[in-house]
Design a protein around this motif. Structure first.
Motif, PDB file in Angstrom:
ATOM      1  N   ALA A   1       2.089  -3.300   1.651  1.00  0.00           N
ATOM      2  CA  ALA A   1       2.647  -4.275   2.596  1.00  0.00           C
ATOM      3  C   ALA A   1       3.847  -3.719   3.349  1.00  0.00           C
ATOM      4  N   LYS A   2       4.566  -2.809   2.737  1.00  0.00           N
ATOM      5  CA  LYS A   2       5.746  -2.211   3.376  1.00  0.00           C
ATOM      6  C   LYS A   2       5.393  -1.580   4.711  1.00  0.00           C
ATOM      7  N   TYR A   3       4.164  -1.065   4.831  1.00  0.00           N
ATOM      8  CA  TYR A   3       3.756  -0.357   6.047  1.00  0.00           C
ATOM      9  C   TYR A   3       2.997  -1.252   7.030  1.00  0.00           C
ATOM     10  N   ARG A   4       2.938  -2.536   6.739  1.00  0.00           N
ATOM     11  CA  ARG A   4       2.411  -3.543   7.657  1.00  0.00           C
ATOM     12  C   ARG A   4       1.063  -3.169   8.276  1.00  0.00           C
ATOM     13  N   PRO A   5       0.040  -2.898   7.467  1.00  0.00           N
ATOM     14  CA  PRO A   5      -1.265  -2.580   8.056  1.00  0.00           C
ATOM     15  C   PRO A   5      -1.834  -3.785   8.799  1.00  0.00           C
ATOM     16  N   LYS A   6      -2.669  -3.499   9.746  1.00  0.00           N
ATOM     17  CA  LYS A   6      -3.310  -4.571  10.511  1.00  0.00           C
ATOM     18  C   LYS A   6      -4.273  -5.351   9.631  1.00  0.00           C
ATOM     19  N   GLN A   7      -4.840  -4.677   8.642  1.00  0.00           N
ATOM     20  CA  GLN A   7      -5.825  -5.296   7.759  1.00  0.00           C
ATOM     21  C   GLN A   7      -5.150  -6.184   6.720  1.00  0.00           C
ATOM     22  N   PRO A   8      -5.786  -7.281   6.333  1.00  0.00           N
ATOM     23  CA  PRO A   8      -5.279  -8.058   5.192  1.00  0.00           C
ATOM     24  C   PRO A   8      -5.382  -7.237   3.914  1.00  0.00           C
ATOM     25  N   ILE A   9      -4.468  -7.483   2.981  1.00  0.00           N
ATOM     26  CA  ILE A   9      -4.409  -6.720   1.732  1.00  0.00           C
ATOM     27  C   ILE A   9      -4.896  -7.614   0.602  1.00  0.00           C
ATOM     28  N   LEU A  10      -6.149  -7.465   0.229  1.00  0.00           N
ATOM     29  CA  LEU A  10      -6.720  -8.242  -0.869  1.00  0.00           C
ATOM     30  C   LEU A  10      -6.259  -7.609  -2.181  1.00  0.00           C
ATOM     31  N   THR A  11      -5.451  -8.324  -2.927  1.00  0.00           N
ATOM     32  CA  THR A  11      -4.832  -7.773  -4.132  1.00  0.00           C
ATOM     33  C   THR A  11      -5.444  -8.407  -5.371  1.00  0.00           C
ATOM     34  N   VAL A  12      -6.132  -7.609  -6.152  1.00  0.00           N
ATOM     35  CA  VAL A  12      -6.764  -8.071  -7.392  1.00  0.00           C
ATOM     36  C   VAL A  12      -5.781  -7.820  -8.539  1.00  0.00           C
ATOM     37  N   VAL A  13      -5.283  -8.884  -9.128  1.00  0.00           N
ATOM     38  CA  VAL A  13      -4.244  -8.777 -10.153  1.00  0.00           C
ATOM     39  C   VAL A  13      -4.889  -8.753 -11.532  1.00  0.00           C
ATOM     40  N   LEU A  14      -4.558  -7.715 -12.300  1.00  0.00           N
ATOM     41  CA  LEU A  14      -5.075  -7.528 -13.645  1.00  0.00           C
ATOM     42  C   LEU A  14      -3.910  -7.439 -14.612  1.00  0.00           C
ATOM     43  N   ARG A  15      -4.190  -7.602 -15.880  1.00  0.00           N
ATOM     44  CA  ARG A  15      -3.142  -7.448 -16.890  1.00  0.00           C
ATOM     45  C   ARG A  15      -3.478  -6.294 -17.815  1.00  0.00           C
ATOM     46  N   SER A  16      -2.486  -5.471 -18.070  1.00  0.00           N
ATOM     47  CA  SER A  16      -2.656  -4.314 -18.939  1.00  0.00           C
ATOM     48  C   SER A  16      -1.921  -4.541 -20.244  1.00  0.00           C
ATOM     49  N   THR A  17      -2.486  -3.995 -21.334  1.00  0.00           N
ATOM     50  CA  THR A  17      -1.796  -4.070 -22.616  1.00  0.00           C
ATOM     51  C   THR A  17      -0.918  -2.843 -22.832  1.00  0.00           C
TER      52      THR A  17
ATOM     53  N   LEU B   1       0.056   7.296  -2.167  1.00  0.00           N
ATOM     54  CA  LEU B   1      -1.275   6.703  -2.144  1.00  0.00           C
ATOM     55  C   LEU B   1      -1.315   5.530  -1.173  1.00  0.00           C
ATOM     56  N   ALA B   2      -0.240   4.747  -1.139  1.00  0.00           N
ATOM     57  CA  ALA B   2      -0.176   3.587  -0.240  1.00  0.00           C
ATOM     58  C   ALA B   2      -0.179   4.014   1.224  1.00  0.00           C
ATOM     59  N   THR B   3       0.636   5.009   1.563  1.00  0.00           N
ATOM     60  CA  THR B   3       0.688   5.462   2.951  1.00  0.00           C
ATOM     61  C   THR B   3      -0.649   6.050   3.390  1.00  0.00           C
ATOM     62  N   ALA B   4      -1.297   6.779   2.477  1.00  0.00           N
ATOM     63  CA  ALA B   4      -2.599   7.359   2.803  1.00  0.00           C
ATOM     64  C   ALA B   4      -3.642   6.273   3.013  1.00  0.00           C
ATOM     65  N   ALA B   5      -3.581   5.218   2.201  1.00  0.00           N
ATOM     66  CA  ALA B   5      -4.547   4.123   2.331  1.00  0.00           C
ATOM     67  C   ALA B   5      -4.372   3.403   3.659  1.00  0.00           C
ATOM     68  N   VAL B   6      -3.118   3.161   4.055  1.00  0.00           N
ATOM     69  CA  VAL B   6      -2.855   2.468   5.321  1.00  0.00           C
ATOM     70  C   VAL B   6      -3.339   3.315   6.493  1.00  0.00           C
ATOM     71  N   ARG B   7      -3.057   4.603   6.450  1.00  0.00           N
ATOM     72  CA  ARG B   7      -3.494   5.486   7.532  1.00  0.00           C
ATOM     73  C   ARG B   7      -5.019   5.565   7.598  1.00  0.00           C
ATOM     74  N   ALA B   8      -5.660   5.693   6.436  1.00  0.00           N
ATOM     75  CA  ALA B   8      -7.124   5.768   6.407  1.00  0.00           C
ATOM     76  C   ALA B   8      -7.746   4.474   6.923  1.00  0.00           C
ATOM     77  N   ALA B   9      -7.183   3.334   6.515  1.00  0.00           N
ATOM     78  CA  ALA B   9      -7.712   2.043   6.963  1.00  0.00           C
ATOM     79  C   ALA B   9      -7.592   1.906   8.472  1.00  0.00           C
ATOM     80  N   THR B  10      -6.495   2.426   9.028  1.00  0.00           N
ATOM     81  CA  THR B  10      -6.294   2.365  10.476  1.00  0.00           C
ATOM     82  C   THR B  10      -7.293   3.259  11.202  1.00  0.00           C
TER      83      THR B  10
END
Length: 333
Positions: free
Chosen positions: A235-251, A205-214
């Protein structure tokens, strides 16, 4: 002669119990880390005193640590190359080999790596040398996640100027970084361009997101995460776009990282629809995480964490809208 002393002295353990635990510190750095066992011993102690969430930084500072860099890298959460101490045991003409090797290995493994000793001249001077400025830029181009300033700021005469100068160089180098070429090199190395790649769901999913964003020339990538693990894959794939990370907590008791990722178009007009993989609630209750996991997400290059407000409701609705508004206020869109 090998140093056989325990990685954590009794004084270190006492400090962690009396100061580290009450203050919920984010990271513990292991100086002169020798092997994976040092990291495991430190992890075991942290777990025993209830500091399971604290990350471990493995500092590679001598030849023993350099020889065992792979096992240290795999065992710790962050790698730090201490060039000052390392310079005492590595020949000057070979130092660049050790540095580039560590940077590349950590990049391919998706492990954050930091480097020290970059602008020593600025301890006493208001400007770095041209060689130092080039060194900082090359660290960015070679894939470093961060740069650690030491004597330049804690005893230097120009601490603020030092930070501003290093940031300016890093920003300029980022503009020259070929993100898509880097993405392809990591994909090729991992064999993910093959017909039947051995890849997990989250990384796929991460690789697909980076490719799609590019391809879409997106303004940024938004990640919903619980543990920060999904943000690390992006972040591992160093996209040009900033990565806005919304942190949530799960039970959820299994500790799974329920994630949605979306590439945001550069021009998002009112009423425009954005397709986001929906999060299945599965009995989840959304709570504000505080800033513990969010701060730890800062270790990854390009990641900008924000804490979710549970009062906003569904993460793919009002929380997404609030995250986009936060990004707009920070000048990301």
């Amino acid at each position: 002669m090998k140093n056989t002393a325990p990685i954590l002295a009794e004084r270190d353990k006492q400090a962690l119990q009396t100061f580290g635990k009450p203050n919920k510190i984010d990271f513990v750095a292991l100086s002169f880390c020798r092997n994976a066992q040092d990291v495991k011993d430190a992890r075991a102690f942290l777990n025993s005193i209830g500091m399971q969430g604290t990350k471990i930084v493995g500092k590679i500072e001598n030849m023993e640590g350099l020889v065992n860099y792979k096992e240290i890298m795999n065992a710790c959460d962050v790698v730090l190359l201490s060039r000052g101490s390392m310079g005492n045991c590595v020949d000057p003409e070979k130092m660049f080999l050790a540095q580039k090797m560590l940077l590349r290995e950590c990049n391919l493994a998706g492990k954050p790596i930091y480097v020290t000793r970059v602008v020593d001249t600025m301890v006493d001077a208001p400007r770095p040398t041209r060689a130092e400025a080039t060194d900082v830029a090359n660290l960015v181009l070679d894939g470093a996640d961060g740069i650690v300033l030491g004597s330049e700021t804690f005893r230097g005469k120009f601490p603020v100027a030092t930070v501003e100068t290093v940031l300016a160089i890093c920003r300029q180098a980022e503009k020259c970084f070929d993100s898509f070429a880097y993405y392809n090199s990591v994909m090729d190395f991992a064999g993910f361009h093959s017909i039947n790649p051995n890849i997990g769901k989250t990384e796929a999913l991460a690789t697909a997101a980076v490719r799609a964003a590019t391809k879409l020339k997106a303004a940024m990538i938004v990640v919903f995460t619980v543990t920060g693990r999904s943000a690390s894959f992006i972040a591992k794939y160093r996209p040009k776009q900033p990565i806005l990370t919304v942190v949530l907590r799960s039970t959820n008791q299994d500790g799974s990282d329920n994630t949605a990722i979306v590439a945001v178009p550069a021009e998002l007009e009112d009423g425009a629809q954005v397709v986001v993989p929906r999060l299945s609630t599965n009995g989840l209750k959304w709570h504000c995480t505080g800033d513990f996991v969010a701060r730890q997400c800062l270790q990854y290059r390009g990641v900008l964490p924000v804490c979710a407000d549970p009062s906003l409701g569904s993460p793919d609705g009002a929380i997404l809208k609030a995250a986009l508004q936060s990004a707009h206020e920070r000048g990301l869109t």
